[in-house]
Design an enzyme around this catalytic site. Structure first.
Site, short mmCIF file in Angstrom:
data_model
loop_
_atom_site.label_atom_id
_atom_site.label_comp_id
_atom_site.label_asym_id
_atom_site.label_seq_id
_atom_site.Cartn_x
_atom_site.Cartn_y
_atom_site.Cartn_z
N ARG A 41 0.82 -1.22 0.00
CA ARG A 41 0.00 0.00 0.00
C ARG A 41 0.86 1.27 0.00
O ARG A 41 0.51 2.28 0.61
CB ARG A 41 -0.95 -0.01 1.20
CG ARG A 41 -2.07 -1.01 1.06
CD ARG A 41 -3.04 -0.90 2.21
NE ARG A 41 -2.46 -1.42 3.44
CZ ARG A 41 -2.91 -1.16 4.65
NH1 ARG A 41 -3.94 -0.36 4.81
NH2 ARG A 41 -2.33 -1.67 5.71
N LEU A 55 1.41 3.48 -2.27
CA LEU A 55 0.85 4.69 -2.88
C LEU A 55 -0.07 5.42 -1.90
O LEU A 55 -0.09 6.65 -1.83
CB LEU A 55 0.09 4.33 -4.17
CG LEU A 55 -0.42 5.53 -4.96
CD1 LEU A 55 0.73 6.47 -5.35
CD2 LEU A 55 -1.17 5.09 -6.21
N GLY A 60 -28.85 1.45 11.85
CA GLY A 60 -28.14 0.35 12.51
C GLY A 60 -26.89 0.75 13.24
O GLY A 60 -26.78 0.55 14.45
N TRP A 85 -19.97 -8.10 -2.56
CA TRP A 85 -18.76 -7.46 -2.03
C TRP A 85 -17.66 -8.45 -1.70
O TRP A 85 -16.75 -8.15 -0.92
CB TRP A 85 -19.12 -6.55 -0.85
CG TRP A 85 -19.89 -5.32 -1.30
CD1 TRP A 85 -20.07 -4.92 -2.60
CD2 TRP A 85 -20.57 -4.35 -0.49
NE1 TRP A 85 -20.83 -3.76 -2.64
CE2 TRP A 85 -21.14 -3.39 -1.37
CE3 TRP A 85 -20.74 -4.20 0.88
CZ2 TRP A 85 -21.88 -2.30 -0.91
CZ3 TRP A 85 -21.47 -3.11 1.35
CH2 TRP A 85 -22.03 -2.17 0.46
N HIS A 95 -32.67 -2.22 3.94
CA HIS A 95 -32.13 -0.88 3.74
C HIS A 95 -31.28 -0.84 2.47
O HIS A 95 -30.52 -1.76 2.21
CB HIS A 95 -31.28 -0.46 4.94
CG HIS A 95 -30.43 0.73 4.67
ND1 HIS A 95 -30.97 1.99 4.50
CD2 HIS A 95 -29.09 0.87 4.49
CE1 HIS A 95 -29.99 2.84 4.25
NE2 HIS A 95 -28.85 2.19 4.23
N CYS A 97 -28.87 2.07 0.31
CA CYS A 97 -28.45 3.46 0.44
C CYS A 97 -28.16 4.12 -0.90
O CYS A 97 -27.06 4.52 -1.17
CB CYS A 97 -27.26 3.62 1.37
SG CYS A 97 -26.17 2.22 1.46
N HIS A 141 -24.32 11.98 5.38
CA HIS A 141 -23.03 12.21 4.72
C HIS A 141 -22.54 13.64 4.92
O HIS A 141 -21.37 13.93 4.72
CB HIS A 141 -23.14 11.89 3.23
CG HIS A 141 -23.67 10.51 2.98
ND1 HIS A 141 -22.86 9.40 3.04
CD2 HIS A 141 -24.91 10.05 2.72
CE1 HIS A 141 -23.59 8.32 2.81
NE2 HIS A 141 -24.83 8.69 2.61
N1 GLN Z 1 -26.69 -1.34 8.98
C1 GLN Z 1 -25.59 -0.74 8.31
C2 GLN Z 1 -25.16 0.51 9.06
O1 GLN Z 1 -26.00 1.12 9.67
C3 GLN Z 1 -25.96 -0.35 6.90
C4 GLN Z 1 -24.78 0.20 6.15
C5 GLN Z 1 -25.06 0.48 4.70
O2 GLN Z 1 -26.17 0.70 4.30
N2 GLN Z 1 -24.06 0.50 3.89
O3 GLN Z 1 -24.00 0.89 9.03
ZN ZN Z 2 -26.95 2.81 3.75
#
Ligand code: GLN
Ligand code: ZN
Length: 764
Positions: free
Chosen positions: A16, A18, A441, A570, A650, A652, A703
């Site tokens: 790592r 860089l 969460g 992932w 959920h 995002c 964010h």
């Molecule tokens: N439950 C996870 C959190 O609250 C959801 C994270 C996500 O949506 N990437 O961090």
């Molecule tokens: Zn999320």
């Protein structure tokens, strides 16, 4: 003679380097000259490694200090006005301002360019911005400079450029809405100039990447490709163009591609092995074909014998000297060197190949074809042994998992009743007010938590001490949530390093590397798990902590799981069975966890699927199939519960329009989504579709480092109420809160609860 090539090598350094150098530069601990020297050192090491392996076409300009799309924007001078560039060389300061914005400038801070996913990878690029009046000019000679740098080391490289059509398609228009391809005539002269300069510097080939060739293209785009490559054929003189497609087959772009006046075409034969026959039957004889046979997107060792078997007739048919053997795509997307993994299970290790090993494979294939198999007997035999061992290993195959897969019935993926009925019993069970409040969460991962985890991982803190530390944190979080007045609580996820790793480490079939870093964006690297075997859950994973949190409070505590599609998406996954089969195995393992949570008295369970959308195939025609099994896997994990237990999910992001039916088909009782940034616009999708279940449109943009006022959130909720039935609406932030501090989170959540109360009062 068959040639060998590589399309791109990871630039981050196996240690790592860089990241370390770049971050030190940002902190002011390294000068620009020192950073550039480190970058040169990394490039040289990569080139030497490829040369030692006898690679004929070694890429240059595959290196980047941040991102290759940003480099392209800089090359063509597409630098938005706010960055204050006035022509001339683009400073590193401007470059990094575009990459990550600025902080603490007297004149005010600049935002970064937007970032988004590079096709279906987990790499993120910086989105070029174009105005209708956009002009282009050669603002950086990086491709030429790096070509000359290699030349000075005695290496002839093949420079890589992102092709002009893909580049424009990856950008976004600011101001008026227009087709970025209309800018092509203005862009091409800059590309022409780069090619001329490369030829002048002594390049004989250039690699032009057009990953858009793996997408559904309109006729306009196909025409743009013709226009672009006719122009470049003129401009490049004797410089030969290797046009590379990857991440999929050419499909209906095949004809267009084969008509382009280029010297070579690269095919991804890992993602689309079947296209080879079609290409062979229609490719003009003079065209050099680059066969991407070593998987550049996954970590498995190649079956060299079967590749040779496939290539042999091609050599026969077309002659060797117009063939190139290569990885399927740039090796940017795999970890660098398997040899560093000294702690990996030796069997598993013998089945893997990272970037270095993939370069070696390409080289062995080349030698086998040119010098005969006898020249490379040892590596061929070793590959064959590995392939055979992997096929039959008990570490991969678990009969119990196989049996369970076979016993899946349709009903297992269906809740007992439909949502309208479930809603009634859940309401009796949970007794929630209208506009119920909850969070996604995670709560702040404070310095203290990170320190404790590090101490525990390094053996400096006992397991018992770590557990009681986590319990104290959890209890504190429960108390805070009660004080704030939230309706459905969470335990806070303090025990989780990462939402995939945490589960992967407890499931059978997943392995983890120590050094397997892959660039996600800029200096952010991830170490995806390797999903190598049948998946099962030896023991409950989240029950103890969730039940503990529930024992502290009368209010419902929501159990928190990462969904099957996200765990799949992932990770590096098996290539010896279809993705959907692997996903089903994960779903069954999670189903056990869901059942145990319910058994332990947990009345609300959230199964996060933030990667659901990014699993979509690049071609529309493949969407339906993916969505069908992805939805089915989610339901398989979720539907084990009784009607009383409420299932949440959920996601995002905010693009739901084109997958709304699938989202509804997941049949979660409640879905929480990101909406705060788009001011509820995306709710349109849910409204038009008449989404039947409950929904929590995120009202607090986690964010942004600011505390939203109750008023703002009330306003957003009022907007939501116009579009949805009030009884459908939940009140929550738009994602987890782990990256924030409690100083930010507590008042923001208090405001959010106030907003919900406000709405209840108005409704009453
Ligand atoms: N439950 C996870 C959190 O609250 C959801 C994270 C996500 O949506 N990437 O961090
Ligand atoms: Zn999320």
């Amino acid at each position: 003679m068959v040639y060998t090539a590589n399309l791109g090598f990871p630039r981050i350094g196996s240690g790592r380097e860089l990241k370390k150098a770049t971050e030190s530069f940002w902190k002011g601990d390294l000068t620009e000259e020192q950073l550039r020297a480190e970058a040169r050192r990394l490039r040289a090491a990569n080139w030497q490694l490829q040369r030692q392996n006898g690679v004929d076409f070694i890429p240059s300009n595959d290196f980047s200090l941040y991102d290759q799309v940003l480099d392209t924007s800089v090359m063509v001078g597409a630098i938005p006005e706010i960055y204050g560039w006035n022509g001339g060389p683009v400073s590193l300061e401007t470059y990094f301002a575009m990459a990550r914005g600025t902080r603490g400038r007297a004149e005010g801070d600049l935002p970064a360019l937007e970032m988004t996913k590079w096709f279906d990878t987990n790499y993120h690029y910086l989105v070029p911005e174009f105005t209708q009046e956009q002009s282009f000019t050669l603002a950086s000679t990086k491709p030429v400079d790096e070509f000359l740098e290699a030349q000075a080391l005695g290496l002839q490289t093949r420079p890589v450029l992102l092709g002009p059509v893909s580049y424009l398609l990856l950008g976004k228009c600011v101001g008026e809405d227009f087709d970025p391809l209309t800018l092509l005539p203005r862009l091409l002269p800059v590309y022409g100039e780069v090619l001329r300069r490369l030829a002048e510097a002594g390049a004989d080939w250039v690699q032009l990447d057009e990953p858009c060739l793996a997408l559904d293209l309109t006729e306009t785009t196909q025409a743009a490709l013709k226009q672009a490559y006719s122009y470049l054929a003129e401009a490049s003189g004797s410089l030969k163009v290797m046009l590379t497609s990857y991440f999929g087959g050419l499909g209906d772009n095949l004809e267009t591609t084969l008509q382009l006046p280029v010297s070579g075409v690269h095919l991804d034969l890992v993602r689309a092995p079947d296209q080879l026959d079609r290409v062979l039957s229609s490719a003009p004889g003079h065209l050099t074909l680059s066969l991407g046979v070593v998987d550049g997107r996954n970590v498995w060792r190649s079956d060299l014998e079967s590749i040779l078997e496939r290539i042999a007739p091609v050599v026969e048919a077309r002659g060797a000297d117009r063939l190139v053997i290569a990885p399927s795509c740039s090796l940017l997307h795999v970890p660098i060197d398997l040899e560093l993994e000294t702690e990996l299970d030796p069997d598993l290790k013998s089945w893997l190949a990272f970037a270095v090993q993939k370069v070696e494979e390409v080289s062995v294939l080349g030698r086998a074809l040119n010098e005969g198999r006898a020249a490379v007997t040892a590596p061929l035999e070793s590959s064959e042994r590995a392939v055979e061992a992997r096929r039959t290993s008990p570490k991969i195959h678990d009969a119990a998992v196989e049996t369970r897969l076979q016993c899946i019935t349709r009903d297992m993926a269906r809740r007992t009743s439909d949502h309208a009925e479930r809603r009634v019993v859940q309401q009796q069970n949970l007794k929630l007010p209208d506009f119920p409040t909850t969070t996604i969460g995670s709560f702040p991962q404070t310095e203290e938590i990170r320190k404790a985890r590090a101490a525990f991982t390094k053996g400096r803190m006992s397991s018992a001490d770590y557990q009681s530390f986590l319990k104290r944190e959890t209890e504190a979080a429960v108390r805070r949530q009660e004080e704030i007045g939230l309706d459905v609580l969470v335990h806070g996820e303090f025990e989780r390093n990462d939402m995939v790793q945490y589960f992967g480490e407890q499931l059978s079939g997943f392995a983890f590397t120590r050094h397997g870093w892959v660039q996600s964006f800029g200096t952010r690297y991830v170490r995806p798990p390797i999903l190598y075997g049948d998946v099962s859950r030896p023991a409950p994973m989240t029950v103890e902590m969730t039940a503990y949190a529930q024992s502290l409070t009368e209010r419902p505590v929501k159990g928190m799981l990462t969904g099957p599609v996200t765990l799949l998406q992932w990770s590096f996954v098996r290539d010896d069975q279809p993705r959907e089969r692997t996903c089903r195995q994960i779903a069954l393992a999670l189903r056990d966890e869901v059942a145990d949570l319910e058994q332990a008295g947990i009345r609300v369970i959230q199964i996060d699927e933030p990667a659901f959308r990014e699993g979509l195939p690049l071609r529309r025609a493949h969407w339906r199939r993916y969505l069908d099994w992805a939805v089915e896997c989610f339901r398989l994990a979720a539907s084990v519960v009784s009607d009383e237990t409420q299932i949440h999910t959920h996601m995002c992001y905010s693009e739901f329009n084109d997958i709304m039916d699938a989202i509804a088909a997941m049949d979660a009782d409640v879905i929480s989504i990101e909406t705060a940034r788009s001011k509820m616009e995306l709710l349109e999708a849910f409204t038009t579709f008449r989404y039947p279940n409950e929904i929590g449109p995120g009202v607090y943009d986690i964010h942004a480092p600011r505390c939203p006022e109750a008023r703002e959130m009330t306003e957003l909720l009022r907007e939501a109420s116009k579009r949805l039935d009030a009884r459908q609406i939940w009140v929550n932030p738009d994602c987890g809160l782990k990256t924030r501090s409690w100083e930010e989170v507590s008042p923001a959540l208090a405001n959010m609860v106030a907003a919900a109360r406000d709405l209840r009062a108005q409704a009453a």
